[in-house]
Design an enzyme around this catalytic site. Structure first.
Site, short mmCIF file in Angstrom:
data_model
loop_
_atom_site.label_atom_id
_atom_site.label_comp_id
_atom_site.label_asym_id
_atom_site.label_seq_id
_atom_site.Cartn_x
_atom_site.Cartn_y
_atom_site.Cartn_z
N HIS A 119 -9.29 0.69 5.47
CA HIS A 119 -7.96 0.87 6.07
C HIS A 119 -8.11 1.73 7.32
CE1 HIS A 119 -3.85 2.26 6.68
NE2 HIS A 119 -3.50 1.16 6.05
N SER B 268 3.79 -2.56 10.32
CA SER B 268 5.26 -2.56 10.41
C SER B 268 5.89 -3.88 9.98
CB SER B 268 5.71 -2.15 11.81
OG SER B 268 5.23 -0.84 12.12
N GLY C 278 2.88 -1.31 4.30
CA GLY C 278 2.86 0.12 3.99
C GLY C 278 4.27 0.61 3.70
N GLY C 279 4.91 1.18 4.72
CA GLY C 279 6.22 1.81 4.55
C GLY C 279 7.24 0.97 3.79
N GLY D 80 2.70 1.83 10.83
CA GLY D 80 3.62 2.95 10.64
C GLY D 80 4.35 3.35 11.91
N GLU E 242 -4.97 -5.53 10.83
CA GLU E 242 -3.94 -4.52 11.05
C GLU E 242 -4.21 -3.80 12.38
OE1 GLU E 242 -2.17 -3.20 7.05
OE2 GLU E 242 -3.98 -2.02 7.35
N GLU F 97 -6.59 4.19 8.40
CA GLU F 97 -6.55 5.65 8.18
C GLU F 97 -7.90 6.14 7.65
OE1 GLU F 97 -2.97 5.44 5.85
OE2 GLU F 97 -1.96 4.76 7.68
N ASN G 217 0.87 -1.18 0.00
CA ASN G 217 0.00 0.00 0.00
C ASN G 217 0.91 1.23 0.00
OD1 ASN G 217 -1.79 2.06 0.60
ND2 ASN G 217 -2.24 1.36 2.67
N TRP G 218 0.95 1.91 -1.16
CA TRP G 218 1.89 3.03 -1.28
C TRP G 218 1.35 4.31 -0.64
CZ3 TRP G 218 3.93 2.54 -7.08
CH2 TRP G 218 4.57 1.31 -7.22
N LYS G 219 0.10 4.27 -0.19
CA LYS G 219 -0.51 5.43 0.47
C LYS G 219 -0.32 6.70 -0.37
CE LYS G 219 0.10 3.27 4.93
NZ LYS G 219 0.13 3.42 6.37
#
Ligand code: PEP
Length: 256
Positions: free
Chosen positions: A102, A220, A241-242, A180, A174, A104, A16-18
């Site tokens: 998600h 993470s 993610g990251g 993150g 998640e 967020e 997920n490149w957000k």
């Protein structure tokens, strides 16, 4: 879950490149990933670039083993919904998967279980695979209500979804406190929650649906912890993610 057959599930690693990457940067990373994974067959791989880069990335990964995902979509197909992107538009540019609910979206943009459920059903009707994200906050974990919160998110998110449609559902567990932050649930804790989700799928649907349900862990995930997580019986993949933002980190995660 005892006796549940992991062999029935293909590992699924998604990035997920957000809200990262210009079109040029997205194209460059997609090209690197195609070089790395063009022929990987035993793992499902998906990348979810930002909306603005989807059409540039689509032709690069078309015909490879990498699927194109979107990070969200509207709960309606078309109409007066300024700023929204519909399932029709996503399909039009080659998107096959969509991340819904998600944390967020839930916690920063206030999406409810009901809204997420509407999106899940619409995505399925439109032939997209929906990755339904669920997870408790740190406070909920401390209160000991993780299973209740996650169970409710699954049950409400899947309301009205048929057994047949469950073939196109992936659940991503998640924990919000692990996204993150560099904190990861222990493989044992994550596996225990995945087992709760799988048992819930068995009670809502059937043993067969539960056996086939792919449940990803997210929070993470890095090259140095993916192997331990993936070794657990109920952890079938990762939503990253990251660490999905560079080939140097994402490639070893996929090749766990
Ligand atoms: C995510 O965004 O879904 C996620 C798990 O992020 P990170 O890997 O950066 O924790």
């Amino acid at each position: 879950m005892k006796g549940y057959t992991r062999e029935m599930r293909t590992p699924f690693i998604a990035g997920n490149w957000k809200m990262h990457k210009t079109i040029g940067e997205a194209v460059a990373l997609a090209n690197e990933l195609v070089q790395a994974f063009g022929s990987v067959q035993d793992t499902t791989i998906m990348i979810a670039p930002p909306f603005t880069a989807l059409s540039a990335v689509a032709p690069i990964i078309s015909g490879t083993t990498i699927a194109l995902g979107a990070q969200n979509m509207a709960s309606e197909l078309s109409g007066a919904h300024t700023g929204e992107v519909s399932a029709l538009m996503l399909r039009d540019i080659g998107v096959s998967h969509v991340i819904l609910g998600h944390s967020e979206r839930r916690h920063v943009y206030g999406e409810s279980n009901e809204l997420i459920n509407k999106k899940v059903k619409l995505a399925l009707e439109q032939g997209l695979t929906a990755i339904l994200c669920v997870g408790e906050t740190e406070q909920e974990r401390e209160q000991g209500i993780t299973n209740k919160v996650v169970g409710e998110q699954c049950e409400k998110g899947l309301a009205g979804v048929s057994s047949e449609q469950m073939k196109k559902i992936v659940i991503a567990y998640e924990p919000v406190w692990a996204i993150g932050t560099g904190k990861t649930a222990t493989p044992e804790d994550a596996d225990a929650t995945h087992e709760v989700i799988r048992k819930l799928a068995a009670s809502l649907y059937s043993r067969e649906v539960a056996d086939k349900l792919v449940i990803q862990y997210g929070g993470s995930v890095k090259p140095d912890n993916v192997k331990e997580l993936m070794a657990k019986e109920n952890i079938d993949g990762a939503l990253v993610g990251g660490a999905s933002l560079t080939a140097a980190q994402f490639v070893p995660i996929v090749n766990f």
